[in-house]
Design a protein around this motif. Structure first.
Motif, short mmCIF file in Angstrom:
data_model
loop_
_atom_site.label_atom_id
_atom_site.label_comp_id
_atom_site.label_asym_id
_atom_site.label_seq_id
_atom_site.Cartn_x
_atom_site.Cartn_y
_atom_site.Cartn_z
N ALA A 200 -3.54 8.49 -6.18
CA ALA A 200 -3.48 7.26 -5.27
C ALA A 200 -2.30 6.45 -5.12
O ALA A 200 -2.34 5.67 -4.84
CB ALA A 200 -4.67 6.28 -5.64
N TRP A 201 -0.94 7.05 -5.67
CA TRP A 201 -0.12 6.47 -5.67
C TRP A 201 0.35 5.85 -4.18
O TRP A 201 0.95 4.84 -4.19
CB TRP A 201 1.19 7.27 -6.18
N VAL A 202 0.06 6.65 -3.07
CA VAL A 202 0.62 6.06 -1.79
C VAL A 202 -0.36 5.00 -1.33
O VAL A 202 0.29 3.94 -0.68
CB VAL A 202 0.45 7.34 -0.69
N ALA A 203 -1.67 4.58 -1.69
CA ALA A 203 -2.12 3.80 -1.62
C ALA A 203 -1.85 2.57 -2.37
O ALA A 203 -1.86 1.29 -2.16
CB ALA A 203 -3.91 3.81 -1.79
N LEU A 204 -1.37 2.72 -3.73
CA LEU A 204 -0.97 1.80 -4.70
C LEU A 204 0.38 1.05 -4.23
O LEU A 204 0.77 -0.01 -4.69
CB LEU A 204 -0.73 2.32 -5.91
N LEU A 205 1.14 1.66 -3.28
CA LEU A 205 2.32 1.13 -2.66
C LEU A 205 2.11 -0.17 -1.72
O LEU A 205 3.13 -0.85 -1.72
CB LEU A 205 3.32 2.17 -1.80
N LEU A 206 0.80 0.06 -1.10
CA LEU A 206 0.57 -1.30 -0.37
C LEU A 206 0.32 -2.46 -1.06
O LEU A 206 0.90 -3.57 -0.57
CB LEU A 206 -0.77 -0.87 0.20
N PRO A 207 0.05 -2.73 -2.34
CA PRO A 207 -0.16 -4.00 -2.85
C PRO A 207 1.15 -4.45 -3.07
O PRO A 207 1.65 -5.82 -3.17
CB PRO A 207 -1.08 -3.80 -4.28
N PHE A 208 2.04 -3.52 -3.77
CA PHE A 208 3.42 -3.77 -3.94
C PHE A 208 4.07 -4.24 -2.67
O PHE A 208 4.80 -5.44 -2.67
CB PHE A 208 4.22 -2.67 -4.47
N THR A 209 3.88 -3.79 -1.68
CA THR A 209 4.64 -3.89 -0.45
C THR A 209 4.19 -5.50 0.04
O THR A 209 5.06 -6.24 0.47
CB THR A 209 4.26 -3.10 0.75
N TYR A 210 2.81 -5.66 -0.36
CA TYR A 210 2.46 -6.95 0.44
C TYR A 210 2.98 -8.08 -0.59
O TYR A 210 3.15 -9.01 -0.14
CB TYR A 210 0.82 -6.94 0.32
N GLY A 211 3.03 -7.94 -2.03
CA GLY A 211 3.35 -9.01 -2.68
C GLY A 211 5.00 -9.26 -2.48
O GLY A 211 5.24 -10.35 -2.34
N PHE A 212 5.71 -8.04 -2.18
CA PHE A 212 7.34 -8.24 -1.55
C PHE A 212 7.41 -9.15 -0.68
O PHE A 212 8.04 -10.19 -0.41
CB PHE A 212 7.56 -6.85 -1.65
N LEU A 213 6.50 -8.73 0.32
CA LEU A 213 6.52 -9.44 1.77
C LEU A 213 6.25 -10.63 1.67
O LEU A 213 6.81 -11.62 2.18
CB LEU A 213 5.38 -8.60 2.68
N GLU A 214 5.00 -11.15 1.07
CA GLU A 214 4.50 -12.40 0.98
C GLU A 214 5.24 -13.36 0.21
O GLU A 214 5.66 -14.70 0.70
CB GLU A 214 3.15 -12.57 0.58
#
Length: 381
Positions: A200-214
């Motif tokens: 699920a690595w591709v799905a797990l990139l999304l929380p990282f991206t959101y944390g970075f963004l927010e």
């Protein structure tokens, strides 16, 4: 009742976190600490998340969801109550770290529980409501922090009282445990992390991206605005546009991801989000233009955390849900710590507008592997 109690607890947790960020920044500033010390202090929450994460999966499997929510909630309530009893930088740092630990225990247990009992065709809707309630609570947090004008201890007292009320409701829930299998029962936590990342690595990139963004938006955009001679009152108008877009579109996007292929919905959201931040550069001379770009970006990428958990659950068997949810929390925290540093660095050693380019590029870089990834749901753990 179980679902609504859980997301109500999450809303109160969001309220406490949304209150704590501006409140402690104001108090540390009033007590004469530098802005850099203030920034280091804010990382305590995320350090707490990273410290406790490796130790949560085994007790969750052994004792179940309810005990972990009760323990995490107790740590948060006690820490909030103790803030007003001390006025020490180090003690506040420790208390904030404890809140990171307690909040992560609470969020890990609630989001794993919701992910576990939600049928696949309603998982996007349920987890978007989870994100929506947290977002509403987080957005209301600064209003609670504003009560500092009446008494310095009042926000801490009220947030601990609200947390206590939510905490008491957990005792009415029956306890449940995550689904086990022979493979998941015999594997170590690290092995389950590896399996969850593998599938699920591709799905797990999304929380990282959101944390970075927010974190970048809330920490570095005000710096960009000051350098571009945008007034504080205008920043206070532009920043909430992102949060508002995320709150309004959180549920519709979750429902859309249930009805259509989830990967395609997330891919479109990432592409529009990337285009929105690039457009913010083109409209950086217009306050209304910036606010509209932030609002549209919030509509489509303000749900990346809940969509990431939902897509992760699509790709993993139930026995790997706890490991996957822990990785979501850890990657969100890492993104939240890296984001302000990276975007701040891009502004410091480049042009101010690199703020928009960095975020736009990150969203596009995540969009590419998501679009082309061929991973299917695995049936073993």
């Amino acid at each position: 009742m179980r679902f609504w109690i859980l997301i109500s607890i999450v809303a109160i947790s969001g309220l406490s976190q949304g209150m704590l960020l501006p409140l402690l920044s104001i108090l540390l500033e009033k007590h004469g600490f530098s802005s850099s010390a203030n920034g280091i202090h804010a990382t305590a929450l995320y350090i707490g998340v990273l410290l406790i994460s490796p130790f949560l999966e085994k007790p969750l499997r052994k004792y179940g969801y309810r005990p972990m929510i009760i323990l995490g909630g107790f740590i948060v309530i006690l820490s909030l109550a103790l803030f007003s009893a001390f006025h020490s930088f180090l003690i506040w740092f420790f208390l904030r770290l404890c809140i990171g630990i307690g909040d992560h225990m609470l969020h890990f247990a609630t989001q794993t529980w919701i992910t576990d009992f939600s049928p696949a065709q309603r998982r996007g809707r349920n987890l978007s409501l989870y994100g929506l309630f947290f977002g509403i609570g987080f957005s209301a947090g600064p209003l609670l922090a504003s009560l500092i004008q009446f008494h310095e201890s009042l926000p801490f007292f009220l947030s601990s009282l609200l947390s206590l009320i939510g905490w008491c409701s957990v005792f009415f829930l029956p306890n449940e445990r995550p689904q086990e299998s022979e493979q998941s029962g015999s594997a170590h936590t690290f092995q389950r992390f590896v399996h969850a990342w593998k599938y699920a690595w591709v799905a797990l990139l999304l929380p990282f991206t959101y944390g970075f963004l927010e974190a970048s938006i809330h920490a570095i955009f005000p710096v960009y605005a000051l350098r571009e001679h945008i007034g504080i009152e205008h920043v206070a108008f532009i920043l909430p546009a992102f949060s508002l877009g995320g709150i309004i579109f959180q549920l519709p996007l979750g429902v859309l991801s249930d009805r259509f292929q989830r990967k395609r919905v997330i891919s479109v959201a990432l592409l529009i989000g990337s285009a929105s931040f690039f457009s913010a550069y083109l409209f950086h001379h217009s306050l209304v233009g910036l606010a509209v770009c932030f609002f549209i970006a919030g509509m489509f990428v303000g749900s990346l955390f809940s969509l990431g958990i939902t897509y992760m659950a699509d790709l993993l068997p139930k026995q790997l849900f706890p490991a996957g949810n822990l990785l979501c929390g850890m990657l969100y925290s890492i993104g939240s710590m890296i984001g302000p540093f990276m975007t701040g660095l891009m502004i410091q050693f480049g042009a101010n507008h690199n703020f928009f380019f960095t975020i736009s590029a990150l969203l596009f870089l995540v969009f590419v592997p998501l679009l082309w990834n061929k991973t299917k749901k695995v049936t073993h753990g």
